[in-house]
Design a protein around this motif. Structure first.
Motif, PDB file in Angstrom:
ATOM      1  N   GLU A   1     102.466   2.477  65.958  1.00 33.88           N
ATOM      2  CA  GLU A   1     101.008   2.549  65.988  1.00 33.88           C
ATOM      3  C   GLU A   1     100.351   1.177  65.978  1.00 33.88           C
ATOM      4  OE1 GLU A   1      99.258   5.190  63.204  1.00 33.88           O
ATOM      5  OE2 GLU A   1     100.501   6.911  63.778  1.00 33.88           O
ATOM      6  N   THR A   2     101.020   0.182  65.401  1.00 31.68           N
ATOM      7  CA  THR A   2     100.420  -1.153  65.292  1.00 31.68           C
ATOM      8  C   THR A   2     100.645  -2.004  66.534  1.00 31.68           C
ATOM      9  OG1 THR A   2     102.435  -1.948  64.203  1.00 31.68           O
ATOM     10  CG2 THR A   2     100.633  -1.188  62.776  1.00 31.68           C
ATOM     11  N   HIS A   3     101.463  -1.535  67.469  1.00 36.46           N
ATOM     12  CA  HIS A   3     101.744  -2.320  68.661  1.00 36.46           C
ATOM     13  C   HIS A   3     100.578  -2.269  69.644  1.00 36.46           C
ATOM     14  CE1 HIS A   3     106.426  -2.689  68.512  1.00 36.46           C
ATOM     15  NE2 HIS A   3     105.845  -2.998  67.369  1.00 36.46           N
ATOM     16  N   ASN A   4     100.349  -3.390  70.323  1.00 35.93           N
ATOM     17  CA  ASN A   4      99.455  -3.365  71.474  1.00 35.93           C
ATOM     18  C   ASN A   4     100.149  -2.661  72.627  1.00 35.93           C
ATOM     19  OD1 ASN A   4      97.306  -4.719  70.283  1.00 35.93           O
ATOM     20  ND2 ASN A   4      97.976  -6.733  70.963  1.00 35.93           N
TER      21      ASN A   4
ATOM     22  N   GLY B   1      95.887 -12.858  80.023  1.00 33.96           N
ATOM     23  CA  GLY B   1      95.252 -12.517  78.758  1.00 33.96           C
ATOM     24  C   GLY B   1      95.585 -13.501  77.659  1.00 33.96           C
ATOM     25  N   PHE B   2      95.622 -14.796  78.002  1.00 37.90           N
ATOM     26  CA  PHE B   2      96.018 -15.815  77.025  1.00 37.90           C
ATOM     27  C   PHE B   2      95.139 -15.767  75.775  1.00 37.90           C
ATOM     28  CE2 PHE B   2      97.611 -17.469  81.046  1.00 37.90           C
ATOM     29  CZ  PHE B   2      98.884 -17.884  80.702  1.00 37.90           C
ATOM     30  N   ASN B   3      93.854 -15.509  75.958  1.00 37.49           N
ATOM     31  CA  ASN B   3      92.926 -15.522  74.830  1.00 37.49           C
ATOM     32  C   ASN B   3      92.414 -14.127  74.485  1.00 37.49           C
ATOM     33  OD1 ASN B   3      92.892 -18.454  74.499  1.00 37.49           O
ATOM     34  ND2 ASN B   3      91.850 -18.479  76.480  1.00 37.49           N
ATOM     35  N   ASN B   4      93.167 -13.109  74.884  1.00 29.54           N
ATOM     36  CA  ASN B   4      92.796 -11.724  74.593  1.00 29.54           C
ATOM     37  C   ASN B   4      93.834 -11.154  73.620  1.00 29.54           C
ATOM     38  OD1 ASN B   4      92.236  -8.960  74.605  1.00 29.54           O
ATOM     39  ND2 ASN B   4      91.665  -8.948  76.772  1.00 29.54           N
ATOM     40  N   GLN B   5      93.432 -10.932  72.386  1.00 26.18           N
ATOM     41  CA  GLN B   5      94.371 -10.493  71.360  1.00 26.18           C
ATOM     42  C   GLN B   5      94.977  -9.134  71.693  1.00 26.18           C
ATOM     43  OE1 GLN B   5      95.728 -12.192  69.093  1.00 26.18           O
ATOM     44  NE2 GLN B   5      96.803 -10.609  67.922  1.00 26.18           N
TER      45      GLN B   5
ATOM     46  N   PHE C   1      96.184  -8.314  74.457  1.00 26.68           N
ATOM     47  CA  PHE C   1      97.317  -8.592  75.347  1.00 26.68           C
ATOM     48  C   PHE C   1      98.600  -8.906  74.566  1.00 26.68           C
ATOM     49  CE2 PHE C   1      98.021  -9.739  79.850  1.00 26.68           C
ATOM     50  CZ  PHE C   1      96.927  -9.128  80.435  1.00 26.68           C
ATOM     51  N   SER C   2      98.437  -9.552  73.433  1.00 28.11           N
ATOM     52  CA  SER C   2      99.563 -10.105  72.673  1.00 28.11           C
ATOM     53  C   SER C   2     100.611  -9.038  72.356  1.00 28.11           C
ATOM     54  CB  SER C   2      99.033 -10.717  71.379  1.00 28.11           C
ATOM     55  OG  SER C   2     100.056 -11.346  70.654  1.00 28.11           O
ATOM     56  N   PRO C   3     101.908  -9.357  72.486  1.00 29.68           N
ATOM     57  CA  PRO C   3     102.525 -10.667  72.670  1.00 29.68           C
ATOM     58  C   PRO C   3     102.641 -11.117  74.128  1.00 29.68           C
ATOM     59  CG  PRO C   3     104.251  -9.048  72.458  1.00 29.68           C
ATOM     60  CD  PRO C   3     102.936  -8.303  72.311  1.00 29.68           C
ATOM     61  N   PHE C   4     102.112 -10.324  75.064  1.00 31.45           N
ATOM     62  CA  PHE C   4     102.174 -10.707  76.470  1.00 31.45           C
ATOM     63  C   PHE C   4     101.038 -11.685  76.766  1.00 31.45           C
ATOM     64  CE2 PHE C   4     103.880  -6.447  75.884  1.00 31.45           C
ATOM     65  CZ  PHE C   4     105.159  -6.599  76.392  1.00 31.45           C
ATOM     66  N   LEU C   5     101.257 -12.514  77.787  1.00 30.51           N
ATOM     67  CA  LEU C   5     100.285 -13.546  78.142  1.00 30.51           C
ATOM     68  C   LEU C   5      99.728 -13.365  79.546  1.00 30.51           C
ATOM     69  CD1 LEU C   5     102.293 -16.602  76.774  1.00 30.51           C
ATOM     70  CD2 LEU C   5     100.200 -15.678  75.748  1.00 30.51           C
ATOM     71  N   MET C   6     100.583 -12.939  80.475  1.00 36.38           N
ATOM     72  CA  MET C   6     100.180 -12.887  81.876  1.00 36.38           C
ATOM     73  C   MET C   6     101.164 -12.018  82.656  1.00 36.38           C
ATOM     74  SD  MET C   6      99.447 -16.177  84.356  1.00 36.38           S
ATOM     75  CE  MET C   6     101.169 -16.700  84.518  1.00 36.38           C
ATOM     76  N   VAL C   7     100.659 -11.344  83.673  1.00 34.81           N
ATOM     77  CA  VAL C   7     101.505 -10.578  84.589  1.00 34.81           C
ATOM     78  C   VAL C   7     101.140 -10.978  86.011  1.00 34.81           C
ATOM     79  CG1 VAL C   7     102.285  -8.315  85.351  1.00 34.81           C
ATOM     80  CG2 VAL C   7     101.552  -8.631  82.963  1.00 34.81           C
ATOM     81  N   ASP C   8     102.123 -11.441  86.772  1.00 36.03           N
ATOM     82  CA  ASP C   8     101.955 -11.773  88.185  1.00 36.03           C
ATOM     83  C   ASP C   8     102.700 -10.757  89.030  1.00 36.03           C
ATOM     84  OD1 ASP C   8     100.466 -14.021  87.684  1.00 36.03           O
ATOM     85  OD2 ASP C   8     102.059 -15.450  88.094  1.00 36.03           O
TER      86      ASP C   8
ATOM     87  N   GLU D   1     104.574  -5.923  69.529  1.00 38.24           N
ATOM     88  CA  GLU D   1     104.013  -6.365  68.258  1.00 38.24           C
ATOM     89  C   GLU D   1     103.149  -7.604  68.492  1.00 38.24           C
ATOM     90  OE1 GLU D   1     105.666  -8.127  63.988  1.00 38.24           O
ATOM     91  OE2 GLU D   1     107.063  -7.426  65.530  1.00 38.24           O
ATOM     92  N   PRO D   2     101.858  -7.549  68.169  1.00 33.74           N
ATOM     93  CA  PRO D   2     101.010  -8.713  68.422  1.00 33.74           C
ATOM     94  C   PRO D   2     101.401  -9.905  67.565  1.00 33.74           C
ATOM     95  CG  PRO D   2      99.799  -7.012  67.217  1.00 33.74           C
ATOM     96  CD  PRO D   2     101.109  -6.416  67.603  1.00 33.74           C
ATOM     97  N   ILE D   3     101.215 -11.102  68.134  1.00 29.81           N
ATOM     98  CA  ILE D   3     101.485 -12.351  67.417  1.00 29.81           C
ATOM     99  C   ILE D   3     100.142 -12.907  66.955  1.00 29.81           C
ATOM    100  CG2 ILE D   3     102.428 -14.689  67.595  1.00 29.81           C
ATOM    101  CD1 ILE D   3     104.218 -13.666  69.882  1.00 29.81           C
TER     102      ILE D   3
END
Length: 282
Positions: free
Chosen positions: A197-200, A29-33, A35-42, A247-249
């Motif tokens: 409430e503001t966290h993804n 989810g590099f370009n999916n807001q 997802f933020s602050p996470f980027l990828m899960v393998d 918390e989204p970046i």
């Protein structure tokens, strides 16, 4: 009254390979807001040695944190700073790459099976050029809570409130406020989580199906949730899920291989620094 979270989107993991041909299931989810602050899960899962034996030979990173968590099997970590750690079944290891790290991760099958996850977490711009850090968390240090009503909770990172009980995981050094929790439940068990409430928030089902409101998240699916103060999860069969909140970046994300920065110029600088051997001097 807190707003109850619901499922906004479901993303199916897809098969790919990385390192020296290691087979994995990935959701990025590099370009999916959302997802933020996470980027990828393998997810790494196999009972075939050939699927993972090559491991992840020495390779660089800049600008991210990684959290590796093993349900079954061992992982050996080595990096250019001299850190060596063996991640055992049920344990986790965390690395903040900052300005640069070169490391290897070599899986070791246990009793015929390897099953684990690597989670990429973005670093805010203020942390992307800080010195690298590493820490491992053996299984006995992971915070656990179990009840007949909720099943087993293992909190790896951050704080959660589960059925009005606050639990804190051993990892609290991340650059932004976040939590990562493993939930293992039997049929009919339920879990209510309270998060800012503001966290993804997102939920990855790795075994069985998870019910979130009226939506079913099937094994191998990741659900992105709406904003709200609470979420209710339930199961109708034995299930397992990773639950992420953070918390989204609100910064640009530019991704190139093992580097995640805020601009293409910073990516090009990372490539130059690595090729010049500077990572080994940090």
């Amino acid at each position: 009254m807190s707003v109850m979270r619901s499922v906004n989107q479901i993303i199916r993991t897809h098969a790919t390979s990385d390192g020296d041909g290691v087979k994995i299931q990935r959701v990025a989810g590099f370009n999916n807001q959302q997802f933020s602050p996470f980027l990828m899960v393998d997810e790494l899962k196999s009972d075939q040695r050939a699927d993972y034996v090559g491991g992840f030979p020495p390779h660089p990173h800049r600008g991210i944190e990684t959290l590796t968590y093993m349900l079954k099997g061992h992982f050996q970590h080595r990096d250019h700073m001299g850190n060596v750690g063996e991640l055992r079944t049920g344990g986790a290891q965390w690395m903040a790459a900052g300005r640069g790290v070169i490391h290897s991760e070599m899986p070791i099958m246990e009793e015929g099976e390897l099953h684990g996850f690597q989670i990429w977490i973005n670093q805010p711009a203020r942390d992307k050029m800080k010195p690298a850090q590493y820490h491992d968390f053996q299984p006995e240090t992971i915070t656990e809570h179990q009840s007949d009503h909720t099943g087993l909770l293992r909190v790896l990172a951050g704080n959660i409130v589960a059925n009005e009980q606050e639990l804190a995981g051993p990892l609290d050094k991340t650059g932004v406020d976040l939590s990562v929790t493993d939930w293992r439940a039997n049929s009919g068990q339920q879990l209510t989580l309270t998060v800012p409430e503001t966290h993804n928030m997102m939920v990855l089902s790795y075994r069985g199906d998870i019910q979130i409101g009226t939506q079913t998240v099937k094994q191998g699916e990741l659900a992105l949730l709406s904003k709200g103060g609470k979420v209710e999860l339930s199961t109708q069969a034995d299930s397992g899920a990773l639950i992420f909140a953070g918390e989204p970046i609100d910064e640009p994300v530019v991704h190139y291989g093992p580097f995640v920065m805020n601009s293409m110029a910073e990516i090009e600088q990372a490539v130059r620094d690595y090729n010049m051997g500077l990572f080994e001097t940090y």
